[in-house]
Enzyme design. Structure first.
Site, short mmCIF file in Angstrom:
data_model
loop_
_atom_site.label_atom_id
_atom_site.label_comp_id
_atom_site.label_asym_id
_atom_site.label_seq_id
_atom_site.Cartn_x
_atom_site.Cartn_y
_atom_site.Cartn_z
N GLY A 44 48.13 11.22 34.35
CA GLY A 44 47.10 12.22 34.57
C GLY A 44 45.70 11.85 34.01
N ALA B 208 39.75 14.24 32.98
CA ALA B 208 39.03 14.06 31.49
C ALA B 208 39.53 13.87 30.49
CB ALA B 208 38.01 15.38 31.69
N ALA C 244 36.30 16.68 26.88
CA ALA C 244 35.60 15.98 27.83
C ALA C 244 35.41 16.26 29.18
CB ALA C 244 36.52 14.60 28.02
N LYS D 83 47.01 29.56 21.68
CA LYS D 83 46.01 29.33 22.70
C LYS D 83 46.25 30.03 23.96
CE LYS D 83 44.18 24.83 24.57
NZ LYS D 83 44.22 23.38 24.43
N ASN E 284 43.80 32.03 26.74
CA ASN E 284 43.70 31.57 28.01
C ASN E 284 44.13 32.82 29.13
OD1 ASN E 284 42.65 28.99 27.70
ND2 ASN E 284 44.75 28.28 27.53
#
Lengths: 318, 318
Positions: free
Chosen positions: A7, A10, A138, A194, A198
Site C-alpha cells: 500500500g 501517501a 503526507a 483516534k 474519526n
C-alpha cells in the site's frame, strides 16, 4: 532486513522514503494503482520534501522496486511487511501478497480504523502481527509523487503475548530511520482514541457537508458526539480496554478550536470531493459489528454507517 | 356558524374557499404573514381552481375578513376554529387568538405531526378539541393566492370522551361543503401512520438531499425505515395505540414506486430549497420527547432530529 510496503499511497510512500534514507536498501513497494506503479517504475518515487531553511525546495527521486499488487510473484519472503492500504483494501492486499508472507514475516499494520486484526489473522499467525498508530502525514500529489511535510511519530505493540521484545525491536528499528517509533503497552486504547475522533468528525462532516470547526459550533454537536463516543467506549470495554468516556469526549471536542478546525476530514474528501467509497465500515461500522457480537446496542453507529453508505450510493461513489 | 381559519396558508386557504362556496358566509381568516394578510385585504383571496373539462382556467376571488395574527381583537367568540399552522407555529397562534376562544368554541386541529394535543390543552378544554388528518392538498403561489388541485378527504375524532356526537356532527358539517369528512374511531392511529411516512421520508431526503424514489433505491433504506418505524410503534403503543409494525413499514415503502416517488417532501423543500426551519420537533422530535417520557429508547429519532437541527444551523434556516 527485507522490507515491503504493501500500500504505497501517501503514507506508505513517506515511510518508504524515510526507511530508504535511513539505510534500508532492500525495500519493495506494492500497490494496486497501475498508473502509480508505472510512474514509479519509469521515474522512481518522486518525493517533495518541502523547503530548507533558506527556502530552497528539496526533493528526492527514489529508485525502488515496485510491484503491481495483482502481479506479486511468490517465492520471495519478506522479513517485514508494513501494510498501509485504505481500510477496505486490506483483505484484498493480504490475499494478493500471500506468496511473500512466510512464517517469519512480521506484519506491521498502520491502517486507520478498527477490526483489522481479524483480517490479518486470516493470513498470518497472531505472533507475526504488530499493530500501530501513526501521526505522520503526507499527500499523494499524483502518480509516483508524494509530498512530505511536518513531523510525526509511531506507536506500536505486539498482538500476541510473548512478542513484546519483538515489538520493542521493531520500534527501535523504525526509529533508526527517524520515524520516531515507540512501544505502546496499550495500542488498542490509542487506536480507539483516534477512532473516536474519526467516528464522529468523519461521518458527521461528510453527512452535513461542513468542516470540523463548523460542526463544533452547532447546538446538537455535543449530544451527538457524546452518544457516538459512548458506543465506542461500551464496545471497547467489552474488548477489555480501559477507556475514559468523558476524557474521550473532551479529546474529540478539542478539535473544534485546534489547528484542524478548518479541516475537512478524509471521509469528507473521499466522499464529497472525490466521490470515493469511504472507510465507514472500519470505523462506525466496525463498532456496529462488534456491538452485535457483544450484544451491545450501537444505534448511532448503525444509523451513521447506513447513511454514509446511502450517500455513497446517491453520489455514485466508486 | 361563526368560523375562523387560524393559519391561512395553502391548506387553510383551500378550506376557506370550500367552506365559503359551501354557503358559510361568516368566516374569518387569521394569519401571521403580513404581506399575505395585506393582499387578501386589498384583493380578496385569489383561488386558482385549475381548468374545467374544456381547458378553461377557473378562478375565484373571495372577499373575506382577514386578521393579522398579532392584531386579533378580543370579544368576539367563534363557534369553530380550524387551526392549520405549521406545527411549530401552533403555540404562538393559540396564544395570539386566545381572545376569540370561548368555552363553547370547538377547535379542529388538522396540523401535520404529533404532540399537538398538549399544546391545545393549554388554551382550551379537552372537550373542545377535535383532532383530524387530511389528504387535501394545495399550494400558496404568492401573497393572497392559492392554487387548489386534486381531491381529498378529512378524518377527525373528538379528544375527550363523550364528544363523539359532536365529532360526527363536525364531520357532517364539513362534508356539506364538499370536504369529504368522516368520523374516525382511531384518529391517533391514522396520525401515527402518516407520521411514519413523514418521520422517515422527510428527514432522510432532507439529510441526503434526494427524492423519495432515490431514497427507496438505496441498499440501507429498508434497515433505516424499519428502525425508525419501530420507534414510532413503540411510543405509539405506550400511548395505547394498536399499531402493526410490518404494515406500517410496507405503507412507508409503498411510496417508493408511487406517484410521489419523484417528490421532494416538505422538509426537503423547507430546509434545502427555502432555508426554513423544519417541523422535525413535531415528527421525529415528538417521538424522542415521548420516548423519554415513557422511558423508551428512540436513538434513531434522537439522532435524526439532532442532525436536522444541525443542518438548519449550518444553512442559516429561519
Amino acid at each position: 532486513m527485507k522490507i515491503a510496503i504493501a500500500g504505497a499511497g501517501a503514507m506508505g510512500s513517506r515511510f518508504a522514503v524515510m526507511l530508504t534514507q535511513g539505510g534500508n536498501e532492500d525495500l519493495t513497494l506494492i500497490d494496486g494503482w497501475p498508473e502509480h506503479v508505472a510512474a514509479i517504475k519509469k521515474n522512481g518515487l518522486q518525493a517533495d520534501l518541502g523547503e530548507d531553511d533558506k527556502g530552497v525546495g528539496k526533493g528526492v527521486g527514489l529508485q525502488v522496486p515496485v510491484w503491481l499488487q495483482s502481479e506479486v510473484p511468490s517465492g520471495e519472503q519478506f522479513d517485514l511487511v508494513i501494510v498501509f492500504t485504505k481500510a477496505m483494501q486490506l483483505g484484498q492486499m493480504l490475499h494478493d501478497i500471500q506468496g511473500v508472507l512466510g512464517p517469519q514475516t512480521k506484519v506491521l499494520c498502520l491502517l486507520n480504523g478498527l477490526g483489522h486484526i481479524e483480517t490479518l489473522e486470516k493470513y498470518v499467525a497472531k505472533e507475526q502481527i504488530f499493530l500501530g498508530n501513526t501521526m505522520w502525514t503526507a499527500s499523494l500529489i499524483g502518480p509516483g509523487k508524494v509530498k512530505m511535510f511536518g513531523t510525526g511519530s509511531v506507536e506500536l505493540q505486539n498482538v500476541a503475548p510473548g512478542q513484546e521484545d519483538a515489538a520493542r525491536d521493531l520500534a527501535e528499528f523504525l526509529s533508526k530511520s527517524g520515524l520516531n517509533a515507540s512501544y505502546s503497552a496499550d495500542i488498542l486504547a490509542s487506536i480507539y482514541r483516534k477512532a473516536c475522533v474519526n467516528g464522529t468528525m468523519n461521518c458527521l462532516t461528510a453527512l452535513l457537508e461542513c468542516n470540523i470547526g463548523q460542526f463544533g459550533q452547532m447546538a446538537p454537536a455535543h449530544a451527538i458526539v457524546t452518544q457516538v463516543v459512548s458506543e465506542f467506549v461500551a464496545v471497547g470495554r467489552a474488548e477489555g480496554l480501559d477507556l475514559n468516556e468523558s476524557e474521550l469526549v473532551a479529546h474529540v471536542e478539542s478539535c473544534y478550536d485546534s489547528a484542524v478546525a478548518d479541516h475537512y476530514p478524509s471521509m469528507y474528501q473521499d466522499l464529497i470531493l472525490h466521490k470515493r467509497k469511504t472507510e465507514i465500515d472500519f470505523i462506525n461500522g466496525a463498532i456496529a459489528r462488534k456491538g452485535r457480537k457483544y450484544e451491545i446496542p450501537t444505534p448511532y453507529c448503525d444509523l451513521l454507517t447506513a447513511m454514509i453508505h446511502a450517500k455513497e450510493e446517491l453520489l455514485g461513489a466508486k
